[in-house]
Write an enzyme that holds these catalytic residues in place. Structure first.
Site, PDB file in Angstrom:
ATOM      1  CG  ASN A 174     -35.384  68.427   6.770  1.00 25.27           C
ATOM      2  OD1 ASN A 174     -35.012  68.790   5.754  1.00 25.27           O
ATOM      3  ND2 ASN A 174     -34.863  68.428   8.003  1.00 25.27           N
ATOM      4  CD1 TRP A 175     -37.065  65.270   1.061  1.00 20.22           C
ATOM      5  CD2 TRP A 175     -36.735  66.219  -0.997  1.00 20.22           C
ATOM      6  NE1 TRP A 175     -38.139  64.735   0.175  1.00 20.22           N
ATOM      7  CE2 TRP A 175     -37.863  65.480  -1.250  1.00 20.22           C
ATOM      8  CE3 TRP A 175     -36.058  66.917  -2.308  1.00 20.22           C
ATOM      9  CZ2 TRP A 175     -38.812  65.516  -2.323  1.00 20.22           C
ATOM     10  CZ3 TRP A 175     -36.962  66.810  -3.413  1.00 20.22           C
ATOM     11  CH2 TRP A 175     -37.986  66.244  -3.385  1.00 20.22           C
ATOM     12  CE  LYS A 176     -32.589  65.884   8.520  1.00 22.09           C
ATOM     13  NZ  LYS A 176     -31.909  65.482   9.664  1.00 22.09           N
ATOM     14  CG  HIS A 187     -33.435  70.908  11.266  1.00 18.98           C
ATOM     15  ND1 HIS A 187     -32.332  70.441  11.830  1.00 18.98           N
ATOM     16  CD2 HIS A 187     -34.497  69.959  10.863  1.00 18.98           C
ATOM     17  CE1 HIS A 187     -32.539  69.053  11.628  1.00 18.98           C
ATOM     18  NE2 HIS A 187     -33.746  68.922  11.307  1.00 18.98           N
ATOM     19  CD  GLU A 245     -29.805  68.063  10.409  1.00 22.26           C
ATOM     20  OE1 GLU A 245     -30.037  68.651   9.234  1.00 22.26           O
ATOM     21  OE2 GLU A 245     -30.091  67.079  10.714  1.00 22.26           O
ATOM     22  CD  GLU A 301     -37.089  67.715  13.536  1.00 25.57           C
ATOM     23  OE1 GLU A 301     -37.609  66.995  12.842  1.00 25.57           O
ATOM     24  OE2 GLU A 301     -36.259  68.665  13.470  1.00 25.57           O
ATOM     25  N   GLY A 345     -31.633  61.355  12.943  1.00 20.95           N
ATOM     26  CA  GLY A 345     -30.558  60.714  12.129  1.00 20.95           C
ATOM     27  C   GLY A 345     -29.900  59.681  12.785  1.00 20.95           C
ATOM     28  CB  SER A 359     -35.109  57.995  14.146  1.00 17.11           C
ATOM     29  OG  SER A 359     -34.013  58.406  13.969  1.00 17.11           O
ATOM     30  N   GLY A 404     -37.280  63.031   8.235  1.00 17.16           N
ATOM     31  CA  GLY A 404     -35.795  63.439   7.500  1.00 17.16           C
ATOM     32  C   GLY A 404     -35.239  61.943   6.666  1.00 17.16           C
ATOM     33  N   GLY A 405     -34.742  61.353   7.016  1.00 14.87           N
ATOM     34  CA  GLY A 405     -34.165  59.978   6.279  1.00 14.87           C
ATOM     35  C   GLY A 405     -35.253  59.546   5.326  1.00 14.87           C
TER      36      GLY A 405
HETATM   37  P1  PGA Z   1     -34.690  61.811  10.851  1.00  9.18           P
HETATM   38  O1  PGA Z   1     -34.613  63.681  10.602  1.00  9.18           O
HETATM   39  O2  PGA Z   1     -36.065  61.644  10.286  1.00  9.18           O
HETATM   40  O3  PGA Z   1     -33.530  61.504   9.850  1.00  9.18           O
HETATM   41  O4  PGA Z   1     -33.951  61.609  12.014  1.00  9.18           O
HETATM   42  C1  PGA Z   1     -35.464  64.496  11.068  1.00  9.18           C
HETATM   43  C2  PGA Z   1     -35.374  65.959  11.029  1.00  9.18           C
HETATM   44  O5  PGA Z   1     -33.995  66.207  11.321  1.00  9.18           O
HETATM   45  O6  PGA Z   1     -36.148  66.794  10.642  1.00  9.18           O
END
Ligand code: PGA
Length: 251
Positions: free
Chosen positions: A11-13, A97, A99, A168, A174, A213, A234-235
């Site tokens: 997930n590049w966001k 998600h 967010e 999640e 993050g 993470s 994500g990251g």
């Molecule tokens: P993260 O994000 O791996 O940076 O914790 C995961 C996500 O939000 O899908």
């Protein structure tokens, strides 16, 4: 043979650029050349989906979007429909998600409507569920996750089975704080049991990813848990070598 084929989605966001995407996908495709032991997807910002769909050609990497409208079309300024995403080579769509729930006010009902719209377009929704730290501290993890899951289960267990679930925990996203394998496995087992109450076939087949993470150095232990079928990353999905190593940990 494993019961469920593992799946790792990046997930590049809201990250990337034409140049950075080109470099990232080229690095990933070369690091994963010949790799077929798990499914792999990258979920890019909508504007870059046509570019990324072009870049992954010749590889086994699939393309995902991070959001989609629950509406099929019409007067919804700024929105993108599932049919539009499909036209540009998208296969997966992340829905709900944390967010989007926290920052853009998406409700369980809206997330369920998005899940249904993604399925109706012939795409595969990735439904995100998870509790905040305050909710975990209040022992509300199962109640929160159940509420998020039930909104989609209400569409019918067969519908849920057309998608993928991602657990999640919000406090692990993050933050560098991964859920322990015990914490993650416990919630994954809870999710699978809740689906099982409606359909044994769906519960057995549906993939439940862990997100929060995930890194190359913790992926293998997480993916070895009986109810963890891969990751939503994500990251670490922004670095080709790191993400490729996570994909390989799912083999
Ligand atoms: P993260 O994000 O791996 O940076 O914790 C995961 C996500 O939000 O899908």
């Amino acid at each position: 043979m494993a019961l469920r084929r593992k799946f790792v989605a990046g997930n590049w966001k809201m990250n990337g650029s034409l140049a950075a995407n080109g470099e990232l996908v080229a690095g990933l495709a070369s690091a994963l050349a010949g790799f077929d032991a798990a499914d792999v997807a990258v979920c890019a910002p909508a504007l870059y989906l046509p570019q990324v769909a072009e870049l992954v050609k010749g590889s086994k990497i699939a393309v995902g979007a991070q959001n989609a409208s629950e509406y099929a079309g019409g007067a919804y300024t700024g929105e993108i429909s599932c049919a539009m995403l499909k036209e540009f080579g998208v296969r997966y769509v992340v829905v709900g998600h944390s967010e989007r729930r926290a920052l853009f006010g998406e409700t369980n009902a809206q997330v369920a409507a998005k899940f249904a719209a993604v399925l109706a377009a012939g795409l595969v929704p990735i439904l995100c569920v998870g509790e905040t730290l305050a909710e975990r501290d209040a022992n509300a993890t199962e109640a929160v996750v159940a509420g998020q899951l039930d909104a989609v289960l209400a569409l019918g267990a067969d519908k849920l089975g057309g998608g993928v679930v991602a657990y999640e925990p919000v406090w692990a996203i993050g933050t560098g704080k991964t859920a322990s394998t015990e914490q993650a496995q416990a919630v994954h087992a809870f999710i699978r049991a809740r689906i099982l109450a409606q359909s044994i076939n769906v519960a057995t087949a549906v993939r439940i990813l862990y997100g929060g993470s995930v890194k190359a150095n913790n992926a293998q232990a997480l993916f070895a848990c009986p109810d963890i079928d891969g990751g939503l990353v994500g990251g670490a999905s922004l670095q080709a070598q790191e993400f490729a190593a996570i994909c390989k940990a799912a083999a």
